[in-house]
Write a protein that holds these residues in place. Structure first.
Motif, PDB file in Angstrom:
ATOM      1  N   SER A 223     -13.555   9.648  10.415  1.00  0.00           N
ATOM      2  CA  SER A 223     -13.425  11.078  10.147  1.00  0.00           C
ATOM      3  C   SER A 223     -12.861  11.855  11.334  1.00  0.00           C
ATOM      4  O   SER A 223     -12.639  13.062  11.239  1.00  0.00           O
ATOM      5  CB  SER A 223     -14.785  11.661   9.751  1.00  0.00           C
ATOM      6  N   VAL A 224     -12.613  11.176  12.462  1.00  0.00           N
ATOM      7  CA  VAL A 224     -12.070  11.842  13.650  1.00  0.00           C
ATOM      8  C   VAL A 224     -10.559  12.012  13.471  1.00  0.00           C
ATOM      9  O   VAL A 224      -9.849  11.063  13.109  1.00  0.00           O
ATOM     10  CB  VAL A 224     -12.365  11.024  14.923  1.00  0.00           C
ATOM     11  N   MET A 272      -5.960  19.160  20.299  1.00  0.00           N
ATOM     12  CA  MET A 272      -7.405  19.177  20.109  1.00  0.00           C
ATOM     13  C   MET A 272      -7.774  18.323  18.907  1.00  0.00           C
ATOM     14  O   MET A 272      -7.037  18.258  17.926  1.00  0.00           O
ATOM     15  CB  MET A 272      -7.910  20.611  19.917  1.00  0.00           C
ATOM     16  N   THR A 273      -8.950  17.704  18.989  1.00  0.00           N
ATOM     17  CA  THR A 273      -9.472  16.929  17.872  1.00  0.00           C
ATOM     18  C   THR A 273     -10.712  17.640  17.322  1.00  0.00           C
ATOM     19  O   THR A 273     -11.373  18.416  18.026  1.00  0.00           O
ATOM     20  CB  THR A 273      -9.871  15.511  18.308  1.00  0.00           C
ATOM     21  N   GLY A 309     -20.632   3.730  14.350  1.00  0.00           N
ATOM     22  CA  GLY A 309     -19.746   4.851  14.639  1.00  0.00           C
ATOM     23  C   GLY A 309     -19.772   5.204  16.110  1.00  0.00           C
ATOM     24  O   GLY A 309     -20.056   4.359  16.967  1.00  0.00           O
ATOM     25  N   ILE A 310     -19.494   6.454  16.422  1.00  0.00           N
ATOM     26  CA  ILE A 310     -19.513   6.921  17.796  1.00  0.00           C
ATOM     27  C   ILE A 310     -20.705   7.873  17.986  1.00  0.00           C
ATOM     28  O   ILE A 310     -20.763   8.924  17.361  1.00  0.00           O
ATOM     29  CB  ILE A 310     -18.185   7.597  18.188  1.00  0.00           C
ATOM     30  N   GLU A 345     -15.180  18.827   9.505  1.00  0.00           N
ATOM     31  CA  GLU A 345     -14.537  17.753   8.752  1.00  0.00           C
ATOM     32  C   GLU A 345     -14.856  16.397   9.369  1.00  0.00           C
ATOM     33  O   GLU A 345     -14.015  15.492   9.415  1.00  0.00           O
ATOM     34  CB  GLU A 345     -13.023  17.986   8.661  1.00  0.00           C
ATOM     35  N   LEU A 346     -16.108  16.279   9.814  1.00  0.00           N
ATOM     36  CA  LEU A 346     -16.632  15.019  10.327  1.00  0.00           C
ATOM     37  C   LEU A 346     -17.703  14.516   9.367  1.00  0.00           C
ATOM     38  O   LEU A 346     -18.283  15.279   8.596  1.00  0.00           O
ATOM     39  CB  LEU A 346     -17.238  15.207  11.725  1.00  0.00           C
ATOM     40  N   ARG A 347     -17.959  13.219   9.437  1.00  0.00           N
ATOM     41  CA  ARG A 347     -18.995  12.623   8.597  1.00  0.00           C
ATOM     42  C   ARG A 347     -20.010  11.904   9.480  1.00  0.00           C
ATOM     43  O   ARG A 347     -19.642  11.240  10.451  1.00  0.00           O
ATOM     44  CB  ARG A 347     -18.389  11.625   7.598  1.00  0.00           C
TER      45      ARG A 347
END
Length: 366
Positions: A223-224, A272-273, A309-310, A345-347
C-alpha cells in the motif's frame, strides 16, 4: 507518664512492652538479694536457687533488649529516610547475636564454666556453624550491599523472572525479600539472590516523570506509494500536516528544478510518499498529545520490514505512570492510528481471518 508527654516516640516503648519486660527485673533482684537469707544454711540449695534466678534474669535482660530493638526500629521507620535505607536486616542480626549471647551465658551458669572457655571450645564447630547460618551470613552481606548501593527498597516495583516476581517490594529482611505481585500473589526471594542474580528495578522510571511507549503498527508494504497532487491537496487539510506539506513540497520542487529532474517518471527526483507523510503526521500528533511528556525522547521510526509488512513504531514517554492510566494513553494513541491509517491510503497488515476466506470463496463462486 507516656500518655501525658508530647513526644510520640516513647509510645513505641509502651507498644513493644519494653517497660513491661523491664518490670520483671525488680522481683528478680529482690529475690536474688534475699536468697542468702532463705537458703544461707544450705549452700547446695542456695547455689541451685541462685542459678535459677540468674537464668531468669538473663532471659529478662535478653527479652527486654529485643523489645527495645523493636521499639528502635519503629522509631527509625518514622523518619523520611527510613524508606530508602531500611535497617530491619541489621536489627535481625543484632537479635540473633543477643540470643546467642544469652544462650552462652545460660550454658555457663548451668555448667559453671566461663563464657570464654565455651567460645574456645566452639572453634572446632566453626565449620558446622558456618553451614547452619549460611543463609543468614549471605543475607547479611547482601543486605549491606542492597542498602549501601540503594539497589532496592520497600515500595519499589521490581521484576525478577527467575523467581517469578513482578510487583512491589513489601519487606526486606535478613534472609528474604517479599514481593507482592500484580496478581496479588506473594513471591519470596532470598536476599542474597538479589545480588547474585539480575533483576529490574522500575524506580528510575517512576522518578523520571514518564513511562515508555514502544509499540508498532504493521503497514502492508503493497500500500506504500508516491503521493499524487490530489493526495497532497487532501493532506493539506489535516491540521498537523498543513505546514509540513507546504514546506516539504517547496523544498522538493526547488531541488528537482535545480537538478533539472525529468518529472515525467515518478522514479526521478524527490517525491513524498504516503508512508512518509503518515509518519510525519504521527510525529506531530504524538508530540501534541496532552498526556505525552514532550521533554523526553519521541521518535516515530520504521523498523526492519518482515513477513508482516513494515512496522511503524511509536517510541515516546507517557506522563501517566500508573498502570491503568498508562494503558489508557497507549490505547488512545493506537486507536487513533488504526482509525486514520486508511486516510493516507495505507493498509494495516493482519493475517487472513474466517471472513476473508468466506469472501474469497464467494468471489470464486460468482
Amino acid at each position: 507518664m507516656v500518655r501525658k508527654t508530647r513526644s510520640k516516640l516513647d509510645d513505641f516503648l509502651v507498644q513493644r512492652k519494653v517497660f513491661h519486660r523491664l518490670s520483671h527485673l525488680a522481683p528478680v533482684i529482690v529475690i536474688y538479694v534475699l536468697s542468702d537469707w532463705f537458703w544461707g544454711h544450705h549452700p547446695e540449695k542456695l547455689k541451685i536457687f541462685q542459678d535459677v534466678v540468674s537464668l531468669y534474669l538473663t532471659v529478662v535482660i535478653i527479652m527486654s533488649f529485643r523489645a527495645l530493638l523493636n521499639a528502635f526500629e519503629d522509631i527509625y521507620n518514622t523518619f523520611s529516610f527510613a524508606h530508602e535505607r531500611p535497617i530491619k536486616g541489621y536489627l535481625q542480626v543484632v537479635h540473633l547475636l543477643a540470643i546467642i549471647v544469652g544462650a552462652l551465658i545460660a550454658v555457663s551458669i548451668v555448667f559453671n564454666v566461663e563464657v570464654l572457655s565455651i567460645l574456645a571450645g566452639m572453634g572446632a564447630m566453626a565449620a558446622v556453624l558456618m553451614l547452619v547460618f549460611r543463609d543468614s551470613i549471605l543475607g547479611l552481606v547482601a543486605g549491606v550491599q542492597l542498602s549501601a548501593n540503594r539497589m532496592v527498597r520497600v515500595g519499589d516495583w521490581i521484576s525478577m523472572p527467575s523467581h517469578n516476581a513482578d510487583g512491589t517490594v513489601m519487606e526486606i529482611t535478613l534472609n528474604t525479600v517479599k514481593v507482592r505481585n500484580w496478581d496479588k500473589t506473594i513471591s519470596t526471594i532470598p536476599t542474597y539472590a538479589m545480588v547474585s542474580n539480575s533483576f529490574i528495578n522500575w524506580r528510575g522510571m517512576e522518578e523520571s516523570g514518564g513511562r515508555r511507549i514502544a509499540r508498532a503498527v504493521h503497514i502492508d508494504i503493497r500500500s506504500v506509494k508516491f503521493c499524487t497532487p490530489e493526495m497532497l491537496e487532501k493532506f493539506r487539510k489535516i491540521h498537523h500536516l498543513k505546514d509540513y506539506i507546504d514546506q516539504r513540497q517547496k523544498e522538493i520542487e526547488e531541488y528537482n528544478r535545480t537538478h533539472n529532474i525529468d518529472e515525467s517518471l515518478p522514479v526521478n527526483g524527490r517525491r513524498m510518499t504516503n508512508l512518509g507523510v503518515f509518519r510525519k503526521y504521527l510525529e506531530n500528533y504524538v508530540a501534541n498529545h496532552p498526556r505525552i511528556n514532550e521533554k523526553m525522547t519521541l521518535i516515530i521510526r520504521h523498523l526492519e520490514p518482515n513477513e508482516k509488512g513494515i512496522p511503524v513504531q511509536v517510541y515516546a514517554f507517557s506522563r501517566e505512570q500508573e498502570w491503568a492510566k498508562y494503558e489508557s494513553v497507549q490505547a488512545d494513541i493506537f486507536d487513533h492510528i488504526l482509525a486514520i491509517v486508511s486516510l493516507f491510503e495505507l493498509r494495516v497488515f493482519q493475517n487472513p481471518s474466517g471472513d476473508d476466506l468466506k469472501e474469497l470463496v464467494g468471489s470464486f463462486s460468482n
